[in-house]
Scaffold this motif. Structure first.
Motif, mmCIF file in Angstrom:
data_model
loop_
_atom_site.group_PDB
_atom_site.id
_atom_site.type_symbol
_atom_site.label_atom_id
_atom_site.label_comp_id
_atom_site.label_asym_id
_atom_site.label_seq_id
_atom_site.Cartn_x
_atom_site.Cartn_y
_atom_site.Cartn_z
ATOM 1 N N ARG A 166 12.070 9.086 -14.879
ATOM 2 C CA ARG A 166 11.970 8.999 -13.414
ATOM 3 C C ARG A 166 12.678 7.773 -12.847
ATOM 4 O O ARG A 166 12.778 7.615 -11.628
ATOM 5 C CB ARG A 166 10.492 8.959 -12.980
ATOM 6 C CG ARG A 166 9.666 10.170 -13.375
ATOM 7 C CD ARG A 166 10.214 11.477 -12.818
ATOM 8 N NE ARG A 166 10.156 11.565 -11.385
ATOM 9 C CZ ARG A 166 9.146 12.105 -10.701
ATOM 10 N NH1 ARG A 166 8.113 12.599 -11.334
ATOM 11 N NH2 ARG A 166 9.175 12.163 -9.380
ATOM 12 N N VAL A 187 6.813 11.815 -3.584
ATOM 13 C CA VAL A 187 6.762 10.685 -4.513
ATOM 14 C C VAL A 187 8.171 10.222 -4.858
ATOM 15 O O VAL A 187 8.438 9.021 -4.960
ATOM 16 C CB VAL A 187 5.989 11.071 -5.786
ATOM 17 C CG1 VAL A 187 6.066 9.961 -6.828
ATOM 18 C CG2 VAL A 187 4.534 11.376 -5.456
ATOM 19 N N GLU A 188 9.081 11.173 -5.025
ATOM 20 C CA GLU A 188 10.468 10.821 -5.329
ATOM 21 C C GLU A 188 11.091 10.012 -4.197
ATOM 22 O O GLU A 188 11.852 9.063 -4.430
ATOM 23 C CB GLU A 188 11.281 12.091 -5.571
ATOM 24 C CG GLU A 188 12.649 11.855 -6.183
ATOM 25 C CD GLU A 188 12.593 11.607 -7.680
ATOM 26 O OE1 GLU A 188 13.671 11.490 -8.287
ATOM 27 O OE2 GLU A 188 11.486 11.534 -8.242
ATOM 28 N N ASN A 195 0.781 6.066 -16.477
ATOM 29 C CA ASN A 195 1.684 7.182 -16.778
ATOM 30 C C ASN A 195 1.873 7.363 -18.278
ATOM 31 O O ASN A 195 1.863 8.480 -18.803
ATOM 32 C CB ASN A 195 3.028 7.000 -16.074
ATOM 33 C CG ASN A 195 3.786 5.767 -16.516
ATOM 34 O OD1 ASN A 195 3.207 4.696 -16.710
ATOM 35 N ND2 ASN A 195 5.097 5.879 -16.678
ATOM 36 N N HIS A 197 -3.469 10.579 -9.639
ATOM 37 C CA HIS A 197 -2.232 10.338 -8.880
ATOM 38 C C HIS A 197 -1.669 8.931 -9.084
ATOM 39 O O HIS A 197 -0.569 8.624 -8.607
ATOM 40 C CB HIS A 197 -2.490 10.553 -7.399
ATOM 41 C CG HIS A 197 -3.503 9.619 -6.813
ATOM 42 N ND1 HIS A 197 -4.713 9.344 -7.413
ATOM 43 C CD2 HIS A 197 -3.496 8.887 -5.663
ATOM 44 C CE1 HIS A 197 -5.393 8.493 -6.677
ATOM 45 N NE2 HIS A 197 -4.678 8.196 -5.606
ATOM 46 N N PHE A 210 9.995 6.506 -4.527
ATOM 47 C CA PHE A 210 10.704 5.810 -5.601
ATOM 48 C C PHE A 210 12.059 5.277 -5.121
ATOM 49 O O PHE A 210 12.404 4.114 -5.350
ATOM 50 C CB PHE A 210 10.932 6.748 -6.787
ATOM 51 C CG PHE A 210 9.709 6.992 -7.634
ATOM 52 C CD1 PHE A 210 8.630 6.127 -7.599
ATOM 53 C CD2 PHE A 210 9.646 8.082 -8.485
ATOM 54 C CE1 PHE A 210 7.503 6.346 -8.388
ATOM 55 C CE2 PHE A 210 8.534 8.307 -9.283
ATOM 56 C CZ PHE A 210 7.458 7.438 -9.231
ATOM 57 N N THR A 252 8.441 6.908 -17.288
ATOM 58 C CA THR A 252 9.248 5.882 -16.621
ATOM 59 C C THR A 252 10.721 6.098 -16.929
ATOM 60 O O THR A 252 11.580 5.942 -16.054
ATOM 61 C CB THR A 252 8.828 4.479 -17.091
ATOM 62 O OG1 THR A 252 7.415 4.335 -16.926
ATOM 63 C CG2 THR A 252 9.542 3.397 -16.304
ATOM 64 N N TRP A 277 -0.424 7.503 -11.604
ATOM 65 C CA TRP A 277 0.703 7.381 -12.537
ATOM 66 C C TRP A 277 1.954 6.844 -11.836
ATOM 67 O O TRP A 277 2.715 6.066 -12.419
ATOM 68 C CB TRP A 277 1.020 8.752 -13.158
ATOM 69 C CG TRP A 277 1.519 9.740 -12.147
ATOM 70 C CD1 TRP A 277 0.774 10.586 -11.385
ATOM 71 C CD2 TRP A 277 2.875 9.946 -11.746
ATOM 72 N NE1 TRP A 277 1.568 11.317 -10.531
ATOM 73 C CE2 TRP A 277 2.868 10.945 -10.739
ATOM 74 C CE3 TRP A 277 4.088 9.400 -12.143
ATOM 75 C CZ2 TRP A 277 4.033 11.391 -10.127
ATOM 76 C CZ3 TRP A 277 5.254 9.852 -11.531
ATOM 77 C CH2 TRP A 277 5.216 10.828 -10.543
ATOM 78 N N SER A 278 2.164 7.267 -10.583
ATOM 79 C CA SER A 278 3.386 6.861 -9.863
ATOM 80 C C SER A 278 3.369 5.368 -9.549
ATOM 81 O O SER A 278 4.421 4.711 -9.562
ATOM 82 C CB SER A 278 3.547 7.677 -8.584
ATOM 83 O OG SER A 278 2.492 7.418 -7.675
ATOM 84 N N TYR A 304 5.922 12.371 -15.756
ATOM 85 C CA TYR A 304 5.244 11.080 -15.832
ATOM 86 C C TYR A 304 6.138 9.929 -16.303
ATOM 87 O O TYR A 304 5.872 8.775 -16.001
ATOM 88 C CB TYR A 304 4.090 11.156 -16.841
ATOM 89 C CG TYR A 304 2.877 11.924 -16.423
ATOM 90 C CD1 TYR A 304 2.318 11.788 -15.152
ATOM 91 C CD2 TYR A 304 2.246 12.774 -17.323
ATOM 92 C CE1 TYR A 304 1.177 12.488 -14.798
ATOM 93 C CE2 TYR A 304 1.092 13.481 -16.973
ATOM 94 C CZ TYR A 304 0.568 13.332 -15.717
ATOM 95 O OH TYR A 304 -0.572 14.009 -15.370
ATOM 96 N N GLU A 336 6.187 2.295 -10.497
ATOM 97 C CA GLU A 336 6.713 1.322 -9.539
ATOM 98 C C GLU A 336 6.401 -0.104 -9.968
ATOM 99 O O GLU A 336 7.260 -0.990 -9.862
ATOM 100 C CB GLU A 336 6.133 1.592 -8.149
ATOM 101 C CG GLU A 336 6.651 2.878 -7.532
ATOM 102 C CD GLU A 336 6.557 2.876 -6.019
ATOM 103 O OE1 GLU A 336 6.409 1.788 -5.428
ATOM 104 O OE2 GLU A 336 6.656 3.954 -5.429
#
Length: 374
Positions: free
Chosen positions: A208, A43-44, A120, A142, A47, A205, A144-145, A203, A149
């Motif tokens: 992350r 996931v990172e 999130n 899942h 991003f 923003t 939340w990601s 989670y 974005e």
């Protein structure tokens, strides 16, 4: 201008290979496979990649048109992301209503917050853990990601336009963006409490955003449309060497890291974001041999469907796994679930994502194909 447009449309297949590796790592992590304990790091990677590609696109638009068409940008993002996700949500909701209506009632907030891309923060507010499940986990946990974005997509074009006008030079702009990334990384390190559930910093923003901003800063100093393959053999070797080392580090972290690793939240995610930025910088360069390797046809196929694979894999895994199954599933179970995941993802890509993104319905395309065969 013609040459510039050609550069803008340059397809970078190596990035699809990186997408494929990332989404497969996430899927393996959600299968609880021991060799992919750090698969959540995929996931990172997404991003950082999103930060790079969106900023690269916006800066090109600013350079060639002296403006950013905000409305056009947001419509493109909506058409690209929302229909496929809503289709998945409708299928999952219908399944829950038919099979387990009471469970659907408890997940109404999850569904609503996902549609408006604030899932999130909904999970943070309701103190829902991503890592410790009490009872049946949410089949859409899942998403939340995607909320992070989309929040970036809403704010970043406006902010970038303002920053370019205010700061002017690329160096100043990159430093400012990296300063924002530093603030976000520090927030993660300060809010993380070792020995406790890290869901809040996972989670958020705010905690992350540094990954996306690192990708954005890379786009400022390393825009894809300024790169050329006219470099020395020594530079080519150095380029691919850096890429290979960065890929090795990525694989090692995905294999050895886990969600409770004491180093992951203070520095681990930040380090991975920098490593990912190095990989992207290599892959987008026309002289990169690593890009050719990651452009293998199977990886490209998976990478192009990575969004569908991401949104479909988790509900399939959760809804088709026994409630008591907390360990690594059996080979046959994985094979059957993977088959269903790939089938649903391929159908979503073929009949939802691509037609809507290109502004054509699937039945219109069918009519065109029928006419062409007459």
């Amino acid at each position: 201008m013609g040459k510039q447009k050609q550069l803008l449309k340059r397809y970078i297949p190596g990035l699809d290979g990186l997408r494929a590796i990332s989404v497969l790592a996430v899927i393996a992590y959600h299968f609880n496979l021991k060799w992919a304990k750090g698969g959540l790091l995929g996931v990172e990677v997404f991003f950082v990649l999103s930060g790079y590609l969106i900023t690269d696109q916006l800066l090109w638009e600013l350079k060639t048109q002296r403006k950013i068409s905000f409305l056009h940008f947001w419509i493109r993002r909506i058409r690209r992301l929302l229909p496929a996700m809503v289709s998945m949500l409708l299928v999952v909701a219908l399944g829950l209503i038919l099979i387990d209506p009471s469970r659907m009632q408890t997940l109404r907030g999850d569904f609503l917050s996902s549609v408006f891309y604030v899932n999130n923060w909904y999970l943070i507010f309701h103190q829902v853990s991503y890592f410790e499940s009490f009872g049946s986990p949410s089949p859409i946990g899942h998403l939340w990601s995607l909320s992070i974005e989309e929040q970036f997509y809403v704010v970043w074009p406006l902010l970038l336009f303002f920053l370019v006008r205010l700061l002017g030079r690329r160096g100043r702009l990159a430093v400012f963006i990296l300063s924002g990334a530093a603030v976000s990384a520090i927030a993660m390190a300060l809010l993380y409490e070792p020995g406790t559930d890290p869901s809040r910093v996972y989670y958020g923003t705010d905690t992350r955003a540094f990954a996306i901003l690192i990708g954005a800063a890379l786009a400022v100093v390393w825009p894809s449309w300024r790169l050329t393959d006219r470099i020395s053999s020594g530079a080519r070797l150095l380029l691919d060497l850096l890429g290979a080392v960065a890929m090795l580090i990525l694989f090692i972290m995905m294999n050895r890291t886990n969600e409770y690793d004491s180093s992951l939240y203070p520095v681990g995610f930040l380090f991975l974001s920098v490593v990912t930025a190095v990989i992207i910088a290599v892959l987008v360069h026309p002289a990169s041999q690593l890009g050719s390797i990651l452009a293998a046809k199977p990886l490209r196929w998976i990478g192009k469907r990575s969004y569908s694979l991401y949104i479909w894999h988790y509900p399939v895994i959760i809804l088709s796994s026994p409630a008591a199954n907390v360990g690594e599933p059996g080979f046959v179970d994985i094979l059957l679930q993977l088959t269903l995941i790939f089938m649903l993802s391929a159908l979503s890509y073929r009949f939802v994502e691509e037609p809507i993104r290109r502004g054509r319905s699937w039945w219109t395309r069918s009519k065109e194909l029928n006419k062409s065969t007459l």
